[in-house]
Write an enzyme that holds these catalytic residues in place. Sequence first.
Site, PDB file in Angstrom:
ATOM      1  N   CYS A 333     -62.958  19.689 -37.798  1.00 12.93           N
ATOM      2  CA  CYS A 333     -61.937  18.781 -37.673  1.00 12.93           C
ATOM      3  C   CYS A 333     -62.336  17.672 -38.913  1.00 12.93           C
ATOM      4  CB  CYS A 333     -61.572  17.864 -36.371  1.00 12.93           C
ATOM      5  SG  CYS A 333     -59.984  17.180 -36.575  1.00 12.93           S
ATOM      6  N   HIS A 430     -60.280  22.304 -32.259  1.00 15.08           N
ATOM      7  CA  HIS A 430     -61.353  21.780 -31.353  1.00 15.08           C
ATOM      8  C   HIS A 430     -61.169  22.855 -30.182  1.00 15.08           C
ATOM      9  CE1 HIS A 430     -62.144  17.693 -33.263  1.00 15.08           C
ATOM     10  NE2 HIS A 430     -60.607  17.759 -33.019  1.00 15.08           N
TER      11      HIS A 430
END
Length: 484
Positions: A333, A430
Site C-alpha cells: 500500500c 493488505h
Amino acid sequence: MARAIMLQGTGSDVGKTVLVAGLCRLAANRGAAVRPFKPQNMSNNAAVADDGGEIGRAQWLQSLAARTPSSVHMNPVLLKPQSENGSQIIVQGRLFGQAKGRDYQGLKPELLGAVLASFEKVADGADLVIVEGAGSPAEINLRAGDIANMGFATRAGVPVVLVGDIDRGGVIASLVGTHAILDEGDRAMISGYIINKFRGDVSLFDDGIRAVEGFTGWPCFGVVPWLSGAARLPAEDSVVLERLARGGAGALKIAVPVLPRIANFDDLDPLRAEPDVELVFVRPGERLPADAALVVLPGSKSTISDLADLRAQGWERELHMHVKRGGRVIGICGGYQMLGRTVHDPLGIEGGTQETPGLGLLDVETEMAPEKTLRNSQARSTEYDAPLAGYQIHLGVTRGPDCIRPSAIIDGTPDGALSADGRVMGTYLHGLFGSDAYRARLLQSFGLSGEQRNYRWSVEQALDEIAGELERHLDPRWLAGLFG
C-alpha cells in the site's frame, strides 16, 4: 433490546480489546448471539467490514471472536491519525472529513447521533452486545460531548465494568482515583471492576480487593492473569509497536522500518509467528540491519510525510545498499507507493507537498486521488501462483513500466509491480502474508523449509484459549448474569 455491558479502562492499553474479544468468544461458545461495539476508535490499523466500509481492526477481530459478520456499525467513528494533532474521520465506514484535536471536540455532539443509531443496529437481533470504551472515563477534561466512554454509556443506558491493568503498577490508586473524580451520575454507571494482566499468586491481591471495595463500594468481578494468547492476536494500534522487541534469532531476518504514520502493520503478524523468522522493527535512530534478507515497507497513513521521515533517518541510502547486496524489498500500500519514482499529490490530499521523489526502486509513479479504494478481495500471486485473500484501503493510482509485471491479480485485475530483477515488489493488497500458501512459498524462496501453517487457525485457537482463561478467572455469578 439486547443485554449490553461496556468495558472501560483506568487508562489506555489496559487490555480492553482482548477482554472484549475473549468475552465475545466465550459468549459465542455458550451459544449466545453476541456482537462487539466500540463507539469511537483511534487507530491506523483498519479493516474492511463485511458490509463495506472501514472499521478498526480490533472490531474486525472481535467480530471474528463473536463468530458474526463484521459491520461498519460495530465501530461507527474511526479516527485515523495523519499528523501529531490531526486525524481523518471515518463515520459508519465512510470518510466524513478531517479535523485537528480541538476542532474534533466540536464535532462530537453531531457524531453522537450516528453512534447511537449504529448501536441500535448492532443490538437488533443480538442477545448481548459487549462495548469497548476508549482511553479512560477519568479524562474528565474531555467529558463534555464525550461519545467514547461515559457520554455513550449514560445516553445508551449501558452499565460499565472498569478494567485496571495491574502490570503497569498503581492499579488500586487508578481505580480509587477514577471513583473519586467521576461525577455522581457517571460513577453510578459502574457496576464493578476487573483486574487485568496479573502475574503470580492471585491470592496476594486479596487485600487489594478489600481495599478497593472499601474506598469505592465496587465489587471485583475477577482477577485475570497475563493472557499469553493475546500475543498471537493481530496487533491493534501503534501502542503495541512501542513494546515489540527484536524477535528471537531466526534463519531469516526481515527488517521493518517503523515510520511515524505506519498503518495496518498487523499485516506483519503472520511473519512474526513463523518460528524460522526474526522480524526486526527498526526504530528511528537505528540502522537497517545489514544481514536482513528482506525489508518490508508497510502501509502508511501519509505516504509523502513518511517518505520524508524515511530519508531523514538515512534509510533511503541503506535500502539501496540492501538491494545492491542482493536483498529484497516488499512494499504494501503506502510502502508500495514509496518504492516508485514519484508521488504526485496535485490536490494536496496529504498536505501542502504536491510532488515528491520516491525511492526509485520500482519504475512506477503514483498520483493521489480523493476516491478511496475500499474492498475485501480475492487474489492470486503471480510470483508463486498462490491464492491470496485480503483487503484494499488506499488513496491513489499507481502506473508505470514495472506494472507490466504485476505482483498479483486482484478480483481479476492486475495489481502492483515487480522490478525486472525480481528483487523489489509492491502491492496494494493488505493481508498478503496472512495467505498461508503465499507465505510458505515466500519463505521457501529464501531457502527455508516453508512448512505451510494455518495462521487463521492459530488466531482462532488463541481466542478459544483466552475465552477459557476468562471463564476460569471471572466471577461465575457475574458471567451467568451477563450471558443469561
